[in-house]
Each structure stands twice: as structure tokens, then as C-alpha cells.
Scaffold this active site. Structure first.
Site, PDB file in Angstrom:
ATOM      1  N   ASP A 113      -8.426   3.854   0.606  1.00 59.22           N
ATOM      2  CA  ASP A 113      -7.395   4.342   2.334  1.00 59.22           C
ATOM      3  C   ASP A 113      -7.821   4.788   3.577  1.00 59.22           C
ATOM      4  O   ASP A 113      -8.653   5.882   3.458  1.00 59.22           O
ATOM      5  CB  ASP A 113      -6.583   5.187   1.434  1.00 59.22           C
ATOM      6  CG  ASP A 113      -5.164   5.240   2.888  1.00 59.22           C
ATOM      7  OD1 ASP A 113      -5.448   4.644   3.859  1.00 59.22           O
ATOM      8  OD2 ASP A 113      -4.176   5.884   2.467  1.00 59.22           O
ATOM      9  N   CYS A 158       0.806  -0.812   0.213  1.00 57.95           N
ATOM     10  CA  CYS A 158      -0.023  -0.146  -0.152  1.00 57.95           C
ATOM     11  C   CYS A 158       0.745   1.039  -0.006  1.00 57.95           C
ATOM     12  O   CYS A 158       2.325   1.302  -0.654  1.00 57.95           O
ATOM     13  CB  CYS A 158      -1.120   0.180   1.327  1.00 57.95           C
ATOM     14  SG  CYS A 158      -0.393  -0.124   2.830  1.00 57.95           S
ATOM     15  N   ARG A 176      -3.196  -0.746   5.025  1.00 60.17           N
ATOM     16  CA  ARG A 176      -3.979  -1.696   4.506  1.00 60.17           C
ATOM     17  C   ARG A 176      -2.814  -2.890   4.282  1.00 60.17           C
ATOM     18  O   ARG A 176      -3.883  -3.794   4.360  1.00 60.17           O
ATOM     19  CB  ARG A 176      -4.790  -1.054   2.798  1.00 60.17           C
ATOM     20  CG  ARG A 176      -5.703  -0.259   3.203  1.00 60.17           C
ATOM     21  CD  ARG A 176      -5.734   1.086   1.582  1.00 60.17           C
ATOM     22  NE  ARG A 176      -4.772   1.400   1.570  1.00 60.17           N
ATOM     23  CZ  ARG A 176      -3.951   2.418   0.458  1.00 60.17           C
ATOM     24  NH1 ARG A 176      -5.025   2.103  -0.674  1.00 60.17           N
ATOM     25  NH2 ARG A 176      -3.289   3.306   0.425  1.00 60.17           N
TER      26      ARG A 176
HETATM   27  P1  4NP Z   1      -1.743   2.176   3.909  1.00 63.52           P
HETATM   28  O1  4NP Z   1      -2.819   4.108   4.373  1.00 63.52           O
HETATM   29  O2  4NP Z   1      -1.072   2.884   2.597  1.00 63.52           O
HETATM   30  O3  4NP Z   1      -3.075   1.891   3.761  1.00 63.52           O
HETATM   31  O4  4NP Z   1      -1.071   2.970   4.979  1.00 63.52           O
HETATM   32  C1  4NP Z   1      -1.628   5.544   4.720  1.00 63.52           C
HETATM   33  C2  4NP Z   1      -0.837   6.267   5.751  1.00 63.52           C
HETATM   34  C3  4NP Z   1      -0.175   6.767   5.598  1.00 63.52           C
HETATM   35  C4  4NP Z   1      -0.431   7.940   4.638  1.00 63.52           C
HETATM   36  C5  4NP Z   1      -1.839   7.500   3.782  1.00 63.52           C
HETATM   37  C6  4NP Z   1      -2.366   6.611   3.890  1.00 63.52           C
HETATM   38  N1  4NP Z   1       0.360   9.643   4.908  1.00 63.52           N
HETATM   39  O5  4NP Z   1      -0.101   9.537   4.285  1.00 63.52           O
HETATM   40  O6  4NP Z   1       1.412   9.161   5.817  1.00 63.52           O
END
Ligand code: 4NP
Length: 168
Positions: A135, A17, A23
């Protein structure tokens, strides 16, 4: 001649991800549980990473930890990391949570040597539904994300089991 044939190398599946805190860590523990229930532990290896290293070294997001715990799974051992070019060679399946993550992996694979290994998780989910796992970092919805990832992983496990290693 004595001895048995060498054990086949495990098939290696990396979930990807953006941050590797929401995720893909969930996908990792969900898939590992499905693999274990199918009696395939040791035959299919699972891990996760992010297309960014913004959160490198951090634990999973508390929303993912809670969703996993509601389903009897633990994310206690998770430490986030960014995906690297070496991962393109090291993993047979690079499974993106959404289209942006897939684009990021394809960009990392700039010589397009491993594009066939880069797939989108929900392309393996049966039935109608979104192609991207939303997300939950800003908007929440971890339980719905858990359910979507589970559907994707169930279909993905069927695909991994039915794909000869030579085709990866
Ligand atoms: P992930 O979610 O990609 O599912 O781990 C996110 C975690 C952090 C961020 C964006 C999405 N961020 O912008 O820091």
C-alpha cells in the site's frame, strides 16, 4: 437467415484495493491499456473499487496520477467508490491488490456464492515476488507499485483470455 451471431458479452474485471485511490485505479488503467494493445477493447471490461468508501467520489492519489502519467496513462476520469454486494454478481473477476482486500471481498460474499471469482492479482505475476501489492498511501513507492501491478496484469490478461466464460 440473415444477420450475424450476437456479440459475446464482455468479460468483466473489477480491481479492488482499500481506498480505491492508489492501487486499484492504477490497475484499472494499466489493464485497460494492455487489453487495448491486445486488440480486446470491447471484449474485456475493466473498473475498480475499494473495500472501504472512505474516499468515495475523490480523484486518484497524486502519486498514482503521476506514475500513470510517466507511463502515458491518465487517471483524470477516476472517481473512487466502495465495492458493494451487487459487484459480486456484476463482475466475473474480482481482483484484490492484497490479502486484506481479498479477505474483505470474501467477507462481503458472506454466503460464499462468488468466492471462486475473488482472486489475488499477484498470484498471476510470473516469477518470484511478493503476493501483496504494498500500500503506497503512507509509504510511497508508487513506481515500484506500478511495476508490480503491470506484472500482475500481464499474467491476469493471459488467464482471462484462456478462461471460458462458463468457468467464471
Ligand atoms: P489504496 O490505498 O487502497 O491503494 O487506495 C489507500 C488509500 C487510502 C487509505 C489507505 C490505503 N486510507 O487509509 O485512507
Amino acid at each position: 437467415m440473415t444477420g450475424s451471431a450476437p456479440a459475446a458479452a464482455p468479460v468483466r474485471v473489477l480491481f479492488v484495493c482499500l481506498g480505491n485511490i492508489c492501487r486499484s485505479p492504477l490497475a484499472e488503467v494499466i489493464m485497460r491499456d494492455l487489453v487495448s494493445r491486445a486488440g480486446l477493447a470491447g471484449h474485456i471490461e475493466v473498473a475498480s473499487a475499494g473495500t472501504s468508501d472512505y474516499h468515495a467520489g475523490e480523484p486518484a492519489h497524486r502519486g498514482s496520477i503521476a506514475a500513470a502519467e510517466r507511463h502515458g496513462l491518465s487517471l483524470a476520469a477516476h472517481a473512487a467508490r466502495g465495492v458493494t454486494e451487487a459487484d459480486l454478481d456484476a463482475w466475473d473477476w474480482l481482483v484484490a491488490m492484497d490479502t486484506d482486500n481479498r479477505n474483505g471481498l470474501q467477507h462481503l460474499d458472506r454466503h460464499q456464492r462468488r468466492h471462486d471469482r475473488i482472486v489475488l492479482l499477484l498470484d498471476y505475476a510470473h516469477g518470484d515476488g511478493p503476493r501483496d501489492v504494498p500500500d503506497p498511501y503512507y509509504s510511497g513507492g508508487f513506481e515500484a507499485v506500478y511495476a508490480l501491478i503491470t506484472r500482475g496484469c500481464e499474467g491476469l490478461l493471459e488467464a482471462v483470455r484462456s478462461t471460458p466464460p462458463s468457468q467464471r
